[in-house]
Design an enzyme around this catalytic site. Structure first.
Site, mmCIF file in Angstrom:
data_model
loop_
_atom_site.group_PDB
_atom_site.id
_atom_site.type_symbol
_atom_site.label_atom_id
_atom_site.label_comp_id
_atom_site.label_asym_id
_atom_site.label_seq_id
_atom_site.Cartn_x
_atom_site.Cartn_y
_atom_site.Cartn_z
ATOM 1 N N TYR A 117 13.170 52.418 83.161
ATOM 2 C CA TYR A 117 13.698 52.036 81.842
ATOM 3 C C TYR A 117 12.722 51.110 81.123
ATOM 4 C CZ TYR A 117 16.241 49.128 78.476
ATOM 5 O OH TYR A 117 16.602 48.420 77.344
ATOM 6 N N THR B 36 13.396 45.255 74.365
ATOM 7 C CA THR B 36 14.054 44.435 75.392
ATOM 8 C C THR B 36 13.080 43.438 76.034
ATOM 9 O OG1 THR B 36 14.964 44.621 77.633
ATOM 10 C CG2 THR B 36 13.611 46.424 76.923
ATOM 11 N N ASP B 37 13.639 42.381 76.604
ATOM 12 C CA ASP B 37 12.810 41.417 77.350
ATOM 13 C C ASP B 37 12.320 42.010 78.674
ATOM 14 O OD1 ASP B 37 15.247 41.433 78.728
ATOM 15 O OD2 ASP B 37 15.531 39.248 78.686
ATOM 16 N N GLU B 38 12.933 43.145 79.089
ATOM 17 C CA GLU B 38 12.591 43.696 80.409
ATOM 18 C C GLU B 38 11.158 44.204 80.469
ATOM 19 O OE1 GLU B 38 15.675 45.895 82.363
ATOM 20 O OE2 GLU B 38 17.232 44.940 81.170
ATOM 21 N N GLY C 17 13.778 47.436 93.413
ATOM 22 C CA GLY C 17 12.852 46.835 92.435
ATOM 23 C C GLY C 17 13.523 45.861 91.482
ATOM 24 N N ARG D 231 19.762 46.659 93.907
ATOM 25 C CA ARG D 231 19.064 47.656 93.088
ATOM 26 C C ARG D 231 17.595 47.691 93.529
ATOM 27 N NH1 ARG D 231 19.207 46.055 86.844
ATOM 28 N NH2 ARG D 231 21.078 47.326 86.770
ATOM 29 N N TYR E 18 25.207 43.139 93.153
ATOM 30 C CA TYR E 18 24.010 43.633 93.847
ATOM 31 C C TYR E 18 23.316 42.495 94.602
ATOM 32 C CZ TYR E 18 24.163 47.711 90.605
ATOM 33 O OH TYR E 18 24.510 48.818 89.872
ATOM 34 N N LYS F 72 10.468 51.672 77.685
ATOM 35 C CA LYS F 72 10.583 50.825 76.490
ATOM 36 C C LYS F 72 9.231 50.198 76.176
ATOM 37 C CE LYS F 72 13.700 49.824 74.284
ATOM 38 N NZ LYS F 72 14.287 50.474 73.061
ATOM 39 N N ASN G 43 23.886 36.147 88.163
ATOM 40 C CA ASN G 43 24.934 37.174 88.061
ATOM 41 C C ASN G 43 26.252 36.710 88.683
ATOM 42 O OD1 ASN G 43 23.131 38.882 86.826
ATOM 43 N ND2 ASN G 43 22.587 39.976 88.701
ATOM 44 N N SER H 259 19.411 53.427 78.030
ATOM 45 C CA SER H 259 19.337 51.972 78.158
ATOM 46 C C SER H 259 19.749 51.389 79.516
ATOM 47 C CB SER H 259 20.214 51.345 77.070
ATOM 48 O OG SER H 259 21.586 51.571 77.361
ATOM 49 N N THR I 75 24.921 60.725 73.274
ATOM 50 C CA THR I 75 24.852 60.895 74.727
ATOM 51 C C THR I 75 26.123 60.270 75.296
ATOM 52 O OG1 THR I 75 23.872 58.723 75.087
ATOM 53 C CG2 THR I 75 22.334 60.547 74.626
ATOM 54 N N ILE J 50 24.999 48.234 70.919
ATOM 55 C CA ILE J 50 24.462 47.280 69.934
ATOM 56 C C ILE J 50 24.425 47.919 68.546
ATOM 57 C CG2 ILE J 50 22.586 45.699 69.373
ATOM 58 C CD1 ILE J 50 21.733 45.802 72.307
HETATM 59 P P1 NAD Z 1 23.423 52.209 74.417
HETATM 60 O O1 NAD Z 1 22.981 53.017 75.578
HETATM 61 O O2 NAD Z 1 24.789 51.627 74.385
HETATM 62 O O3 NAD Z 1 23.264 53.062 73.071
HETATM 63 C C1 NAD Z 1 22.178 53.909 72.823
HETATM 64 C C2 NAD Z 1 22.572 54.855 71.690
HETATM 65 O O4 NAD Z 1 21.446 55.709 71.418
HETATM 66 C C3 NAD Z 1 23.748 55.769 72.037
HETATM 67 O O5 NAD Z 1 24.642 55.832 70.939
HETATM 68 C C4 NAD Z 1 23.081 57.134 72.289
HETATM 69 O O6 NAD Z 1 23.928 58.229 71.969
HETATM 70 C C5 NAD Z 1 21.905 57.046 71.329
HETATM 71 N N1 NAD Z 1 20.790 57.937 71.724
HETATM 72 C C6 NAD Z 1 20.269 58.116 72.972
HETATM 73 N N2 NAD Z 1 19.268 59.010 72.922
HETATM 74 C C7 NAD Z 1 19.127 59.377 71.624
HETATM 75 C C8 NAD Z 1 18.264 60.263 70.944
HETATM 76 N N3 NAD Z 1 17.314 60.947 71.597
HETATM 77 N N4 NAD Z 1 18.397 60.415 69.610
HETATM 78 C C9 NAD Z 1 19.374 59.739 68.928
HETATM 79 N N5 NAD Z 1 20.222 58.895 69.524
HETATM 80 C C10 NAD Z 1 20.111 58.704 70.854
HETATM 81 O O7 NAD Z 1 22.313 51.069 74.293
HETATM 82 P P2 NAD Z 1 22.428 49.604 73.682
HETATM 83 O O8 NAD Z 1 22.773 48.667 74.766
HETATM 84 O O9 NAD Z 1 23.234 49.645 72.452
HETATM 85 O O10 NAD Z 1 20.903 49.342 73.312
HETATM 86 C C11 NAD Z 1 20.380 49.697 72.040
HETATM 87 C C12 NAD Z 1 18.903 49.361 71.991
HETATM 88 O O11 NAD Z 1 18.717 47.974 72.243
HETATM 89 C C13 NAD Z 1 18.071 50.091 73.056
HETATM 90 O O12 NAD Z 1 16.855 50.465 72.459
HETATM 91 C C14 NAD Z 1 17.871 49.059 74.140
HETATM 92 O O13 NAD Z 1 16.665 49.285 74.833
HETATM 93 C C15 NAD Z 1 17.820 47.790 73.328
HETATM 94 N N6 NAD Z 1 18.256 46.573 74.025
HETATM 95 C C16 NAD Z 1 19.457 46.541 74.696
HETATM 96 C C17 NAD Z 1 19.872 45.355 75.303
HETATM 97 C C18 NAD Z 1 21.204 45.247 76.009
HETATM 98 O O14 NAD Z 1 21.487 44.226 76.639
HETATM 99 N N7 NAD Z 1 22.074 46.245 75.936
HETATM 100 C C19 NAD Z 1 19.048 44.226 75.254
HETATM 101 C C20 NAD Z 1 17.832 44.300 74.563
HETATM 102 C C21 NAD Z 1 17.456 45.473 73.944
HETATM 103 P P1 TYD Z 2 22.896 45.328 83.736
HETATM 104 O O1 TYD Z 2 24.135 45.000 82.979
HETATM 105 O O2 TYD Z 2 22.725 46.705 84.285
HETATM 106 O O3 TYD Z 2 21.663 44.925 82.800
HETATM 107 P P2 TYD Z 2 20.058 44.834 83.169
HETATM 108 O O4 TYD Z 2 19.805 45.500 84.459
HETATM 109 O O5 TYD Z 2 19.471 45.584 82.021
HETATM 110 O O6 TYD Z 2 19.745 43.365 83.185
HETATM 111 O O7 TYD Z 2 22.783 44.327 84.939
HETATM 112 C C1 TYD Z 2 22.761 42.926 84.740
HETATM 113 C C2 TYD Z 2 22.559 42.278 86.082
HETATM 114 O O8 TYD Z 2 23.718 42.515 86.885
HETATM 115 C C3 TYD Z 2 21.391 42.872 86.852
HETATM 116 O O9 TYD Z 2 20.743 41.819 87.558
HETATM 117 C C4 TYD Z 2 22.040 43.836 87.823
HETATM 118 C C5 TYD Z 2 23.388 43.187 88.099
HETATM 119 N N1 TYD Z 2 24.499 44.140 88.394
HETATM 120 C C6 TYD Z 2 25.302 43.922 89.520
HETATM 121 O O10 TYD Z 2 25.110 42.974 90.299
HETATM 122 N N2 TYD Z 2 26.317 44.811 89.761
HETATM 123 C C7 TYD Z 2 26.567 45.887 88.964
HETATM 124 O O11 TYD Z 2 27.496 46.680 89.255
HETATM 125 C C8 TYD Z 2 25.747 46.068 87.797
HETATM 126 C C9 TYD Z 2 25.979 47.235 86.855
HETATM 127 C C10 TYD Z 2 24.726 45.154 87.546
#
Ligand code: NAD
Ligand code: TYD
Length: 375
Positions: A158, A132-134, A312, A310, A215, A162, A257, A83, A34, A11
Site C-alpha cells: 500500500y 499518507t504518512d505511511e 512488516g 501484521r 496485532y 502511494k 493501538n 487504502s 469498490t 475521507i
Molecule cells: P477508502 O478506501 O475509504 O476510499 C477510497 C475510495 O476510492 C472508495 O470510494 C473507492 O470506491 C474509490 N476508488 C478506488 N479505486 C478507484 C478507482 N480506480 N477509480 C475511482 N475511484 C476509486 O479510503 P480513505 O480512507 O477514504 O482514503 C482516501 C485517500 O486518503 C486515499 O488516497 C488514502 O491513501 C489517503 N489517506 C487515508 C488515510 C486514512 O487514515 N484513511 C490517511 C492518510 C491518507
Molecule cells: P489500520 O486501521 O489498518 O491503519 P494503518 O495500518 O493504515 O495504520 O491499522 C491501524 C493500526 O491498528 C495498525 O498498527 C494495525 C493495527 N490493527 C490491529 O491491531 N488490529 C486490527 O484488527 C486492525 C485492522 C489493525
C-alpha cells in the site's frame, strides 16, 4: 466546480459533505465504487443539484477526458485509492493498478486538459493529491516526527504504491508544470469509516460481542486525526497552498493501538454498558462467574484478543504538522478525546449504516484476513 475522485469512500465522502457545509460550489464525484465506496455516505445529497455523481475509474482516460471537457473543473482533489494495508499484503495487484497506473492515467488526462486552458482558468487550476504518512516508513521511539523532507521508505505494498503516486504527481509538476499540491496525512478516524480499519472494527466488534483483534503486542503507534480536521486542512491547502509543495497533516495525537482499544472500550462501557447475562457479556469475562451484587461490572475490554502480527508492521508514525500551521494557519479543531467520543457516538447512532456495509464481500474479507492468525 471541482472534481473529487474517491468521493464515496471514508475521507472523500466526509470531504464532500464538509465542502457543502462551507461552499456552494458544485462537486463532480468520480468513484469506482469498490467495496470501500458507499453512496449511502452521500445519501443526504441525493437531490442536491450541487452534487453530480459519476460511477467510473480514475484510470479510464476517455471518461476522465470527457468529464473534464464537459464540466471544466477549476480543481481536482484525488482521494481515489486502494487504502487498506492488510488487503495490500493479501493482494497487491489492485493497489498497483489504481494507486500507480490509475493515478498516471488521471494525470495524463488532466495534463491534456490543463494544457488546453488559457488565462485565469489555467493559472488558477489545481491538482491536489491526497497521500499518507505511511510513505515515510517507520519511526523508532524518540525519532523526530516526519517532516515534508523526510526520506521516502515505504514498507507495505500500500505505502509503496502511494509513494509511487506521490512521485508521479511531483514529476508532472517539475516536468510539465502541472499545478499540483500534495498532502501527506496521518491516520484518520470518524464517521463513515469502513469497519476493516482499527477504530471502526473495534467499535463494531465490541457491539456484536466479538473478539477485538489486536496485532502483535499492541504497542505500535499511530498519530490520529479526526477526519473533518483532515477535510478542513485539504480545503486550506487547496485555497492557499504553494504550487508544487507538500504539506504534512497530523493531529499531534500519538497513541499506541492498545491505548486506542482501551479508550473505545471505556467509551462503550459508559455509553452502552454491557448488561449481565447479555450475549456480549457472555462473550467476555463475565461468562465464568455468574453475576452477584458484588461482581465487578463487565467491560468490553474482556473481548480484547491478541493475534499474530501484521507482516512488516510499521512500529510508529508521527507527523510534524508545523509547516501547514506556519504557512497556512491550519490547526486541528478536535482533540483525540473529543473526536473519539463523537466517533463512538456516531457508530451507536448509525447501526443501520454498519449493517448495510457488512455485506457478503466484507464478511469474506474478514474470514480471509483473520483465518490462521490464531491468538
Ligand atoms: P477508502 O478506501 O475509504 O476510499 C477510497 C475510495 O476510492 C472508495 O470510494 C473507492 O470506491 C474509490 N476508488 C478506488 N479505486 C478507484 C478507482 N480506480 N477509480 C475511482 N475511484 C476509486 O479510503 P480513505 O480512507 O477514504 O482514503 C482516501 C485517500 O486518503 C486515499 O488516497 C488514502 O491513501 C489517503 N489517506 C487515508 C488515510 C486514512 O487514515 N484513511 C490517511 C492518510 C491518507
Ligand atoms: P489500520 O486501521 O489498518 O491503519 P494503518 O495500518 O493504515 O495504520 O491499522 C491501524 C493500526 O491498528 C495498525 O498498527 C494495525 C493495527 N490493527 C490491529 O491491531 N488490529 C486490527 O484488527 C486492525 C485492522 C489493525
Amino acid at each position: 466546480m471541482i472534481l473529487v475522485t474517491g468521493g464515496a469512500g471514508f475521507i472523500g465522502s466526509n470531504f464532500v459533505l464538509d465542502w457543502f457545509a462551507h461552499h456552494d460550489e458544485a462537486v463532480i464525484g468520480l468513484d469506482k465504487l469498490t467495496y470501500a465506496g458507499n453512496l449511502e455516505n452521500l445519501a443526504s445529497l441525493k437531490d442536491d443539484p450541487r452534487h453530480i455523481f459519476v460511477h467510473g475509474d480514475i484510470g479510464d482516460v476517455e471518461l476522465v477526458t470527457r468529464l473534464l471537457a464537459q464540466y471544466r473543473p477549476r480543481a481536482i482533489v484525488n482521494f481515489a485509492a486502494e487504502s487498506h494495508v492488510d488487503r495490500s499484503i493479501h493482494g497487491p495487484e489492485d493497489f498497483i493498478q489504481t494507486n500507480i497506473v490509475g493515478t498516471f492515467h488521471l494525470l495524463e488526462a488532466v495534463r491534456t486538459y490543463w494544457s488546453g486552458l488559457t488565462g485565469e482558468e489555467k493559472t488558477g487550476f489545481r491538482f491536489l493529491h491526497v497521500s499518507t504518512d505511511e510513505v515515510y516508513g517507520s519511526l523508532a521511539k524518540g525519532d523526530p516526527a516526519f517532516s515534508e523532507t523526510h526520506r521516502y521508505e515505504p514498507n507495505s505494498p500500500y505505502s509503496a504504491s502511494k509513494a509511487a503516486s506521490d512521485h508521479l504527481v511531483r514529476a508532472y509538476h517539475h516536468t510539465y508544470g502541472l499545478p499540483v499540491l500534495t498532502t501527506n496525512c496521518s491516520n484518520n478516524y470518524g464517521p463513515y469509516h469502513f469497519p476493516e480499519k482499527l477504530i471502526p472494527l473495534m467499535i463494531v466488534n465490541a457491539l456484536a460481542g466479538k473478539p477485538l483483534p489486536v496485532y502483535g503486542d499492541g504497542q505500535q503507534i499511530r498519530d490520529w486525526l479526526y477526519v473533518r480536521d483532515h477535510c478542513a486542512a485539504i480545503r486550506c491547502v487547496l485555497a492557499k497552498g504553494r504550487l508544487g509543495e507538500v504539506y504534512n497533516i497530523g493531529g499531534w495525537n500519538e497513541k499506541a493501538n492498545i491505548e486506542i482499544v482501551h479508550t473505545v472500550c471505556a467509551l462503550l462501557d459508559e455509553l452502552r454498558p454491557l448488561k449481565p447475562g447479555s450475549r456480549e457479556w457472555e462473550a467476555g469475562s463475565g461468562k465464568d462467574t455468574p453475576p452477584t451484587p458484588h461482581s465487578p461490572l463487565p467491560t468490553y475490554r474482556s473481548l480484547i484478543t491478541f493475534v499474530a502480527d501484521r507482516p512488516g508492521h510499521d512500529r510508529r508514525y508521527a507527523i510534524d504538522a508545523r509547516k501547514i500551521e506556519r504557512e497556512l494557519g491550519w490547526k486541528p479543531a478536535e482533540t483525540f478525546e473529543t473526536g473519539i467520543r463523537k466517533t463512538v457516538q456516531w457508530y451507536l447512532d448509525n447501526q443501520g449504516w454498519v449493517s448495510n456495509v457488512q455485506s457478503g464481500s466484507y464478511r469474506q474479507w474478514v474470514e480471509k484476513n483473520y483465518a490462521g492468525r490464531g491468538e
